[in-house]
Design a protein around this motif. Structure first.
Motif, PDB file in Angstrom:
ATOM      1  N   LYS A  60       0.821  -1.206   0.000  1.00 48.85           N
ATOM      2  CA  LYS A  60       0.000   0.000   0.000  1.00 48.85           C
ATOM      3  C   LYS A  60       0.856   1.258   0.000  1.00 48.85           C
ATOM      4  N   GLN A 100       1.854   2.460  -3.534  1.00 48.67           N
ATOM      5  CA  GLN A 100       0.823   2.907  -4.461  1.00 48.67           C
ATOM      6  C   GLN A 100       0.781   4.435  -4.523  1.00 48.67           C
ATOM      7  N   ILE A 101       0.472   4.942  -5.709  1.00 48.81           N
ATOM      8  CA  ILE A 101       0.345   6.388  -5.909  1.00 48.81           C
ATOM      9  C   ILE A 101      -1.052   6.670  -6.434  1.00 48.81           C
ATOM     10  N   GLN A 102      -1.690   7.638  -5.844  1.00 45.57           N
ATOM     11  CA  GLN A 102      -3.013   8.029  -6.312  1.00 45.57           C
ATOM     12  C   GLN A 102      -2.925   9.456  -6.829  1.00 45.57           C
ATOM     13  N   MET A 103      -3.364   9.644  -8.054  1.00 45.59           N
ATOM     14  CA  MET A 103      -3.353  10.961  -8.664  1.00 45.59           C
ATOM     15  C   MET A 103      -4.765  11.531  -8.651  1.00 45.59           C
ATOM     16  N   PHE A 104      -4.884  12.796  -8.278  1.00 42.55           N
ATOM     17  CA  PHE A 104      -6.180  13.464  -8.322  1.00 42.55           C
ATOM     18  C   PHE A 104      -5.960  14.954  -8.494  1.00 42.55           C
ATOM     19  N   LYS A 136     -11.667  18.566  -5.792  1.00 41.51           N
ATOM     20  CA  LYS A 136     -12.008  18.243  -4.406  1.00 41.51           C
ATOM     21  C   LYS A 136     -12.585  19.428  -3.630  1.00 41.51           C
TER      22      LYS A 136
END
Length: 47
Positions: A9, A12-16, A21
Motif C-alpha cells: 500500500k 501505491q500512488i493516487q493521482m487526483f 475536491k
C-alpha cells in the motif's frame, strides 16, 4: 503477513486534481483569487 500488505500500500500512488475536491463556492477559492502568489513563487524559485 500483515506487514507485506502494508508495504504494498505504501508503494501505491493516487493521482487526483485538487480543484475537483474543493467546492466552487468554498472560501479558499475566494482567498486564492485575492492573493498575488507571484511573490511566493519568486521567493522559492531556487528551491
Amino acid at each position: 503477513m500483515m506487514t507485506q500488505n502494508a508495504d504494498k500500500k505504501r508503494k501505491q500512488i493516487q493521482m487526483f486534481c485538487m480543484d475537483d475536491k474543493v467546492p466552487r463556492d468554498h472560501l479558499l477559492r475566494s482567498i486564492d483569487k485575492a492573493i498575488d502568489w507571484s511573490l511566493i513563487y519568486e521567493l522559492i524559485e531556487d528551491k
